[in-house]
Scaffold this motif. Structure first.
Motif, PDB file in Angstrom:
ATOM      1  N   LYS A   1       0.864  -1.185   0.000  1.00 48.84           N
ATOM      2  CA  LYS A   1       0.000   0.000   0.000  1.00 48.84           C
ATOM      3  C   LYS A   1       0.890   1.221   0.000  1.00 48.84           C
ATOM      4  O   LYS A   1       1.839   1.318   0.799  1.00 48.84           O
ATOM      5  CB  LYS A   1      -0.919  -0.026   1.224  1.00 48.84           C
ATOM      6  CG  LYS A   1      -1.784   1.213   1.355  1.00 48.84           C
ATOM      7  CD  LYS A   1      -1.208   2.181   2.333  1.00 48.84           C
ATOM      8  CE  LYS A   1      -1.930   3.508   2.328  1.00 48.84           C
ATOM      9  NZ  LYS A   1      -1.383   4.444   3.329  1.00 48.84           N
TER      10      LYS A   1
ATOM     11  N   GLY B   1      -7.782   7.972   6.201  1.00 45.34           N
ATOM     12  CA  GLY B   1      -6.651   7.056   6.395  1.00 45.34           C
ATOM     13  C   GLY B   1      -6.979   5.624   5.983  1.00 45.34           C
ATOM     14  O   GLY B   1      -6.211   4.694   6.234  1.00 45.34           O
TER      15      GLY B   1
ATOM     16  N   ASP C   1      -4.965   2.205   4.135  1.00 46.24           N
ATOM     17  CA  ASP C   1      -4.312   1.078   4.825  1.00 46.24           C
ATOM     18  C   ASP C   1      -5.272  -0.111   4.933  1.00 46.24           C
ATOM     19  O   ASP C   1      -4.866  -1.273   4.845  1.00 46.24           O
ATOM     20  CB  ASP C   1      -3.925   1.483   6.260  1.00 46.24           C
ATOM     21  CG  ASP C   1      -2.901   2.597   6.312  1.00 46.24           C
ATOM     22  OD1 ASP C   1      -2.177   2.786   5.317  1.00 46.24           O
ATOM     23  OD2 ASP C   1      -2.825   3.276   7.354  1.00 46.24           O
TER      24      ASP C   1
ATOM     25  N   LYS D   1      -0.663   7.809  13.445  1.00 42.49           N
ATOM     26  CA  LYS D   1      -1.452   7.589  12.224  1.00 42.49           C
ATOM     27  C   LYS D   1      -0.702   6.850  11.118  1.00 42.49           C
ATOM     28  O   LYS D   1      -1.223   6.681  10.019  1.00 42.49           O
ATOM     29  CB  LYS D   1      -2.018   8.904  11.722  1.00 42.49           C
ATOM     30  CG  LYS D   1      -1.003   9.829  11.104  1.00 42.49           C
ATOM     31  CD  LYS D   1      -1.713  11.019  10.496  1.00 42.49           C
ATOM     32  CE  LYS D   1      -0.699  11.894   9.822  1.00 42.49           C
ATOM     33  NZ  LYS D   1      -1.107  12.553   8.648  1.00 42.49           N
TER      34      LYS D   1
HETATM   35 MG    MG Z   1      -2.199   7.009   6.206  1.00 44.98          MG
END
Ligand code: MG
Ligand code: ADP
Ligand code: ASP
Length: 428
Positions: free
Chosen positions: A13, A157, A160, A215
């Motif tokens: 990723k 986010g 992921d 994060k």
């Molecule tokens: Mg991220």
């Protein structure tokens, strides 16, 4: 190209900062080709380029007072669609055979919770077919599709999560999270200059660190990999050096250790004053919050005085408006006499294994804050962390102070206040 073999597969990723500019996209394309010398099959999940998602959120806010739901996801999903096709073109230009896929084309099925959808199934048929045809599969991160063909997103986010879900569904030997830092550190390396790279950690530690604000990896991604036993390798997009391995059983038996210090600025503190001290009141408040999809991270109820309680809890900053509206109903229903929402707060935590059952760790954390005259607003503990709510302005100073207490100021310090435990660089 040989037939598909799981042992020759890697799922990677690449985050937004790794593909922020055309030059970085080109560098990622070169890196993927480098990896192809080692892995026959490559599946890549990609996030939107740079700050694209933030810009799309701003665009939404410029035309709507409260952008949300289906229409917002239609917009936000565009960022990742651009990124996959740009990377696809860069690979094509290098003579490699890419296929870029949206979540719908790839078969990433989610529920219908727009803006925060959960993946319930990854149909691997298309991906496997493409791998068998010798193509590099590039999947748009962060997106999903419902059974009714609606576009969803997985929450900020969430790229992921796509990487982890693909790795789990394909039973990949590893899920590589390639990012703009070299791995998971003992503190945010952009805030703590002396933070050290953690070479390995358990899924549980990683989930707790991520959930508390580190994060670098989404906690839901670590949860998915833990469930399916897929090792995660968090590493740099910019070079091939090893980073942090996250896998089962990575902590020594009975070894208590602080693995890192985390900070979370995106919170608000809610205080209900003058709450009736009778059964069912807290249930009403927290049922309302749950119905409004508000995650509550820390709850403190002070002992009753004159039949009145005070309830304090912490929420995600982006839910402050929702809670303000709920607060009006609590006042009307006389559940509370006053509802205060403080947005100038932050949460800081030490995270590790057997934290609460190891005496003295909390005291050292509080002492480090006291030495810097940083006032603690609320404290909560669990077996894997001690967290404090403090004023938002002092956050970076607080993180550095606590990091220094547990890890020292030298990158390789092995004595002094930071007594390093058996696994090399952990503070105990
Ligand atoms: Mg991220
Ligand atoms: P990506 O664009 O690759 O998804 P993110 O910005 O989401 O990257 O996450 C990487 C960032 O996480 C780093 O730049 C760093 O500032 C931040 N971060 C916070 N805490 C940590 C930590 N403990 N270890 C590593 N990075 C951290
Ligand atoms: N582009 C999305 C975001 O900015 C997802 C991600 O970056 O992982 O939140």
């Amino acid at each position: 190209m040989p037939r598909f073999s799981r042992s020759r597969l890697v799922v990677q990723k690449y985050g937004g900062s790794s593909v922020a500019t055309p030059e970085r996209v080109a560098a990622v394309a070169d890196r993927i080709l480098e990896c192809r010398k080692v892995h026959d099959h490559i599946v890549v999940a990609v996030s939107a380029m740079g700050k694209t998602t933030d810009q799309l959120v701003s665009l939404a806010k410029s035309v709507s007072g409260n952008p949300h739901g289906r229409e917002l996801d239609q917009l936000l999903a565009c960022g990742e669609q651009i990124a996959v096709s740009v990377l696809g073109l860069a690979l094509q230009d290098r003579g490699a055979p890419p296929v870029s896929l949206t979540a719908a084309q790839c078969g990433i099925r989610t529920d219908g919770s727009f803006n925060n959808a959960r993946i319930h199934q990854v149909d691997t048929h298309r991906v496997l077919r493409e791998l068998e045809a010798g193509r590099i599969v590039i999947v748009a991160g962060f997106q999903g599709v419902t059974d009714e063909h609606e576009v969803t997103t997985l929450g900020r986010g969430g790229g992921d999560i796509t990487g982890a879900a693909l790795a789990a569904a394909l039973k990949a030997p590893v899920c590589e999270i390639c990012t703009d830092v070299d791995g998971v550190y003992s503190g945010d390396p952009n805030v703590v200059p002396h933070a050290h790279l953690i070479p390995e950690m358990s899924y549980e530690e990683c989930i707790e660190l991520a959930a508390s604000g580190a994060k670098v990896l989404h906690p839901r991604a670590a949860e998915i990999c833990m469930q399916d036993g897929v090792p995660i390798h968090v590493r740099s997009s910019f070079h091939m050096k090893p980073g942090t391995w996250v896998r089962g059983g990575a902590i020594k038996m009975e070894q208590a250790a602080v693995v890192g210090v985390t900070a979370d600025k995106k919170i608000a503190k809610v205080t209900l004053l003058d709450v009736h001290d009778e059964p069912g009141v807290a249930a009403k408040v927290f049922k309302d919050l749950a119905r409004a999809d508000v995650n509550v991270r820390l709850i403190i109820q002070a002992a009753a005085t004159h039949d009145r309680n005070r309830i304090t809890f912490v929420i995600d900053l982006d839910k402050a408006e929702t809670v303000r509206m709920l607060g009006l109903t609590w006042l009307k229903r006389k559940i509370a006499g006053e509802v205060l929402i403080d947005m100038d707060v932050a949460k800081i935590a030490i995270v590790g294994s057997r934290i609460a059952s190891t005496p003295g760790l909390g005291a050292r954390m509080f002492d480090a804050l006291a030495k810097h005259r940083i006032n603690i607003d609320c404290i909560s503990t669990s077996e894997m962390k001690v967290s404090c709510v403090i004023g938002g302005k002092q956050l970076d100073e607080a993180v550095r102070a606590i990091h220094e207490e547990f890890f020292g100021t030298s990158k390789r310090k092995t004595s002094g206040p930071a007594k390093i435990a058996a696994r090399g660089r952990r503070a105990s």
